[in-house]
Design an enzyme around this catalytic site. Structure first.
Site, PDB file in Angstrom:
ATOM      1  N   ALA A  63       0.844  -1.198   0.000  1.00 50.08           N
ATOM      2  CA  ALA A  63       0.000   0.000   0.000  1.00 50.08           C
ATOM      3  C   ALA A  63       0.876   1.244   0.000  1.00 50.08           C
ATOM      4  CB  ALA A  63      -0.880  -0.015   1.246  1.00 50.08           C
ATOM      5  N   GLU A 105       0.838  -9.937  -1.412  1.00 47.52           N
ATOM      6  CA  GLU A 105      -0.544 -10.447  -1.445  1.00 47.52           C
ATOM      7  C   GLU A 105      -1.043 -10.593  -2.889  1.00 47.52           C
ATOM      8  OE1 GLU A 105      -1.777  -7.349   1.527  1.00 47.52           O
ATOM      9  OE2 GLU A 105      -3.074  -8.986   2.168  1.00 47.52           O
ATOM     10  N   GLU A 125       3.095  -5.698   7.514  1.00 50.47           N
ATOM     11  CA  GLU A 125       2.079  -4.767   8.033  1.00 50.47           C
ATOM     12  C   GLU A 125       2.119  -4.641   9.553  1.00 50.47           C
ATOM     13  OE1 GLU A 125       1.606  -6.941   5.651  1.00 50.47           O
ATOM     14  OE2 GLU A 125       0.474  -6.038   4.015  1.00 50.47           O
TER      15      GLU A 125
END
Ligand code: COA
Length: 696
Positions: A63, A105, A125
Site C-alpha cells: 500500500a 498479497e 504490516e
C-alpha cells in the site's frame, strides 16, 4: 500505457509491469490501472495468459504508506484479485524484486509465483501496527500452513525467496530469465484442466496452531506487562477465520480489521515513525551526487568506553581502525574490553568466530597521536568532556592528520564551531555524537557546524549507514537535540523526588507509557557519578542527586543508587534509606512534600521535554519536527507505539499541550515551563507538525 502500469504483449501473453517509482507502491492510479488492464487482457481473445511483474529492485512495496490515511477511493487490490480468481486464463506473478505487503498479497492471489533468486518477500504490516488487507491472512495459511503464516504475519519479517519456496509461498525460484520462466509457467498452467487458486485449498494445520499462538502471545503480553498489540490479536483472529469461515466472508472481515487498525493511535504512530525515518535521510545541501571523500582508515582518539564502542562499530563494517590513547593502561583496558565484547558476540551466536577475528585484526593501537592519525581519512575524537582538552586535540589534529582527513568530535554537548576554529580546515570538522554503548545503539547525531561542507556531511552520513547507524543531522547547540531535551526531564525528575515521589513511582509512570526504563533506572545504569563529577568541577550542585552521589550511591556499579542492587539483581530493589536521604534534602531546602499523582508525573516528565523540542525546531536545529522523533526513537527508548515526542504532542493536541504547560508554569511558579512561542503560535492558529514535516 495506463499510468503506473505498463502493458505489453509478448507472443500472446500480456505482461503487466508495475512502474510507480520509487518502490511501485499501490497508489490509487496503480490500483485503477491494474484493474483496467487485467480486464483488458482477460477480454482480448488473442491473449492466452498474463504475467505480472514490477520494475527495478522492488516488485511492489505494498500500500502507498504516504496516502494510507486518506479514505480509500477507486478499485482495490481485492477487486483485482477477485477478477484474477475468476479468470480462465492463467495469471503468473514474476517477482523480480522485493515483494512486500500488498505486493506479496498480489502474488499470493495469482495462479503461480516465480521469483528471481536473491530477493525477499513478506507481510510487514504488523510493523506498522496493521494486518494485511488484501487477502494475505487467508491465502498465506492455505499455502504454507497456519503456524508458519501466523509467525510471518505477526513478526512481519522479510523472507529470502529461497525460504519462501521451501515453505510453499512461491512455486519456483530461478537464477535468470525470469520472464522466460514465467511464460513457461503460463503454458504449463494452460495444460491443466483447473487453474490452481490459493482460495480453493484447505489451510494446513488446525486450531491448535491458533491456540498455541494465542497462548504464546498471552505469555509474552504478561511478561511485558501489556495487553499486547491490537495488530497481533487481529492477525490471530484473521488466521483463525481461515479455518472456520467462508473465504469471502473472511476476506471481508480482514479488510474491516485492517480499516479499523489503520486509524488506531498505534498504527498512526508507527506509520509516522516509518516516514520520519525516511525523511530524516533528506539533508539540505546533500544530494546523491555530492562528492564523497573515500574513507578507509579511521583513527579513534580516546580508548574509554565510548572510544572502544566506536572502534568495534567501525571494525565490524570493514574500516581499518587506529585506536589512540596516550595512556598505555587505557589502551590495554580497551583491548581487554573489546576482546570480551567479541567473545560475548561469538558466545551468543551473534557473530561467527571467523568474522570476529577478521574484525579484531582491523584494529591497531597507538599511544602516539602523530603515528595514530598518520594514515587517517577520518579522525573521531572521543576523549572525556573537557572542552580545553578537546580544543588542544583539535589544534594538534589540524597539524598532524593528513590534509584531506575529516575531523569529528564525539562530544555530547560542546560547541563544534569552537573546535573547528582550532583547525585550519573548519569545512572538514563535524560532530559525530554516538550513544552508549556505541556498538549497540543505532542513533548517531551528526552535528553540522557553521562551516561543515556538504562533502564532509555526505561522507559522514555514508559511514554512519555503512556501520548500521541511523544518522540524524542536527545543528550546533548545547546538548544538541537529544540531551538538550532530556535535560528538562532530568530537572523535573529531581523536583518530583524532592516533592515526595519515590524513584519507583517516577519510573513506573514512564515504563507504563512504554519506555523500557525510567529516568532513575537509567541514571543508575549510566552511573550517577558522571554528571556529579562534572558539576563539582564547575562548582555547581543539583539536588537531591548530588547528595545521593555524595553518599557513594553511584548506581549499579556501587550496588546502590536510586535503588539497591543486591548481588545478581539488575532491576533494582526499593530502598527506604534512599527515601530518607531525599526527605532530608527536601527538609533542608524547605520543599513542601505532597502526594503527586501519576498524571502529573507523566506530564511533568514529558511535556517540558517536548516543549524544548518545539524550541529546537523554532531555532532551526533540525530540518523538520520528525527528525526529533527519530532521535528519540533510536537513542532514548521512546516507544515506537507512541511515535516520538513531537508526534505525541500532535496526538495529544497542541492546544491542550500549550494550555497544560501554561498551567504547569503557574502552579509550580516556573516561568521557563511556559509553552515556546512556536508551540503557542501553532496551537492558537490550528497549525500542525505533520504539515511542516510534509513540506520538507
Ligand atoms: N508507500 C509509499 N512510499 C514508500 C513505501 C510505500 N509502501 N515504501 C517505501 N516508500 C518510499 C520511502 O518513503 C522513500 O521515500 P523518499 O525517497 O521520499 O524518502 C522511498 O520509497 C524509498 O524507500 P526506502 O525505504 O528508503 O528504500 P529501500 O530501498 O531502503 O527499501 C523497501 C525498500 C520496499 C524494502 C522499504 O521501503 C519498505 O520496507 N517499505 C515498506 C513496505 C511495507 O511496509 N509495506 C506494507 C504497507 S501496508
Amino acid at each position: 500505457m495506463t499510468e503506473g502500469v505498463v502493458y505489453e504483449v509478448n507472443d500472446g501473453i500480456a505482461v503487466l509491469r508495475v512502474d510507480n517509482p520509487p518502490v511501485n507502491a499501490l497508489s490509487p492510479h496503480v490500483r485503477l490501472a491494474l484493474n483496467e488492464l487485467i480486464r483488458k487482457a482477460d477480454e482480448d481473445p488473442a491473449i492466452r495468459g498474463v504475467v505480472l511483474t514490477g520494475t527495478g529492485k522492488v516488485f511492489v512495496a505494498g500500500a502507498d504508506i504516504k496516502l494510507i490515511n486518506m479514505p480509500r477511493t477507486g478499485p482495490t487490490i481485492g477487486d483485482f484479485l477477485a477478477h484474477v480468481e475468476g479468470m480462465r486464463k492463467p495469471v503468473v506473478a514474476a517477482v523480480q524484486g522485493t515483494a512486500l505487503g500488498g505486493g506479496f498479497e498480489i502474488a499470493l492471489g495469482c495462479h503461480a509465483r516465480v521469483a528471481l533468486a536473491g530477493n525477499r518477500v513478506g507481510l510487514p504490516e504488523a510493523t506498522l501496527g496493521l494486518i494485511p488487507g488484501a487477502g494475505g491472512t487467508q491465502r498465506l495459511p492455505r499455502l504454507v500452513g497456519a503456524a508458519v503464516a501466523l509467525e510471518m504475519i505477526v513478526s512481519g519479517r522479510h523472507l529470502e525467496v529461497e525460504e519462501a519456496l521451501r515453505l510453499g509461498a512461491v512455486d519456483a525460484v530461478v537464477e535468470d530469465d525470469l520472464l522466460g520462466h514465467a511464460f513457461a509457467w503460463v503454458d504449463r498452467l494452460l495444460a491443466r484442466s483447473l487453474l490452481p487458486r490459493a482460495r480453493d485449498r484447505q489451510p494446513s494445520g488446525d486450531m491448535t496452531d491458533i491456540e498455541a499462538a494465542r497462548t504464546a502471545f498471552d505469555c509474552k503480553a504478561a511478561e511485558l506487562g501489556t495487553n499486547g498489540t491490537a495488530a497481533t490479536q487481529a492477525a490471530i483472529a484473521a488466521v483463525a477465520d481461515s479455518f472456520d469461515r467462508d473465504f469471502d466472508e473472511a476476506l471481508a472481515r480482514e479488510i474491516e480489521a485492517f480499516t479499523r487498525l489503520r486509524t488506531s493511535p498505534v498504527a498512526q504512530a508507527r506509520i509516522h515513525a516509518f516516514l520520519a525515518e525516511r525523511a530524516a535521510r533528506h539533508v539540505p545541501g546533500v544530494k546523491s551526487d555530492t562528492p564523497r571523500r573515500p574513507v578507509d582508515t579511521v583513527a579513534v582518539i580516546g580508548a574509554g568506553t565510548m572510544g572502544a564502542g566506536i572502534a568495534i562499530t567501525l571494525a565490524n563494517a570493514g574500516y581499518a581502525v587506529c585506536v589512540v590513547d596516550a595512556a598505555v593502561e587505557s589502551l590495554d583496558a580497551a583491548r581487554t574490553r573489546i576482546n570480551t565484547t567479541y567473545g560475548d558476540l561469538v558466545g551468543r551466536g551473534r557473530m561467527s568466530a571467523g568474522a570476529a577475528e577478521t574484525a579484531r585484526a582491523r584494529l591497531r593501537w597507538f599511544s602516539d597521536l602523530a603515528e595514530g592519525v598518520a594514515e587517517a581519512d577520518l579522525v573521531i575524537e572521543a576523549v572525556y568532556e573537557d572542552m580545553d582538552l578537546k580544543k588542544r586535540i583539535f589544534a594538534e589534529l589540524s597539524r598532524l592528520a593528513p590534509d584531506h582527513a575529516i575531523l569529528a568530535s564525539n562530544t555530547s554537548y560542546q560547541d563544534i564551531d569552537a573546535l573547528a576554529r582550532e583547525t585550519a580546515r573548519p569545512e572538514r570538522v563535524v560532530g559525530m555524537h554516538y550513544f552508549s554503548p556505541a556498538n549497540v545503539m543505532k542513533l548517531l547525531e551528526v552535528v553540522r557546524g557553521a562551516a561543515t561542507s556538504p562533502q564532509t556531511l555526505a561522507s559522514v552520513l555514508d559511514i554512519a549507514r555503512r556501520t548500521g547507524k541511523i544518522p540524524v543531522v542536527v545543528g550546533v547547540c548545547y546538548g544538541f537535540v537529544g540531551n538538550r531535551m532530556l535535560w528538562q526531564r532530568t530537572v523535573q525528575t529531581q523536583k518530583l523526588l524532592l516533592e515526595g515521589c519515590s524513584p519507583r513511582e517516577i519510573d513506573t509512570v514512564l515504563t507504563n507509557f512504554g519506555f523500557r526504563m525510567g529516568p532513575c533506572q537509567m541514571q543508575d545504569l549510566a552511573g550517577i557519578d558522571v554528571a556529579w563529577r562534572l558539576r563539582k568541577a564547575r562548582g555547581e550542585r543539583m539536588e537531591p542527586v548530588d547528595t545521593i552521589a555524595d553518599a557513594g550511591r553511584w548506581g549499579q556499579k556501587t550496588g546502590k543508587g536510586y535503588y539497591l542492587y543486591p548481588e545478581g539483581v539488575r532491576t533494582g530493589v526499593d530502598d527506604p534509606e534512599l527515601l530518607e536521604i531525599v526527605a532530608g534534602v527536601a527538609g533542608r531546602l524547605k520543599v513542601p512534600r505532597r502526594r503527586v499523582g501519576g498524571e502529573e508525573i507523566r506530564k511533568r516528565l514529558l511535556f517540558p521535554l517536548i516543549n524544548e523540542g518545539f524550541r529546537i525546531v523554532e531555532e532551526g536545529m533540525v530540518e523538520r519536527p520528525g527528525d526529533i522523533d527519530v532521535v528519540y526513537l533510536h537513542g532514548y527508548g521512546w516507544p515506537r507505539d507512541k511515535g516520538g515526542p513531537m508526534h505525541h504532542a500532535e496526538t495529544y493536541g497542541l492546544k491542550r499541550l500549550a494550555d497544560d504547560l501554561d498551567r504547569m508554569a503557574e502552579t509550580l511558579g516556573e516561568e521557563e515551563l511556559r509553552p515556546t512561542r512556536f508551540l503557542r503560535e501553532l496551537a492558537d492558529t490550528g497549525g500542525s507538525l505533520a504539515e511542516i514535516d510534509a513540506r520538507t
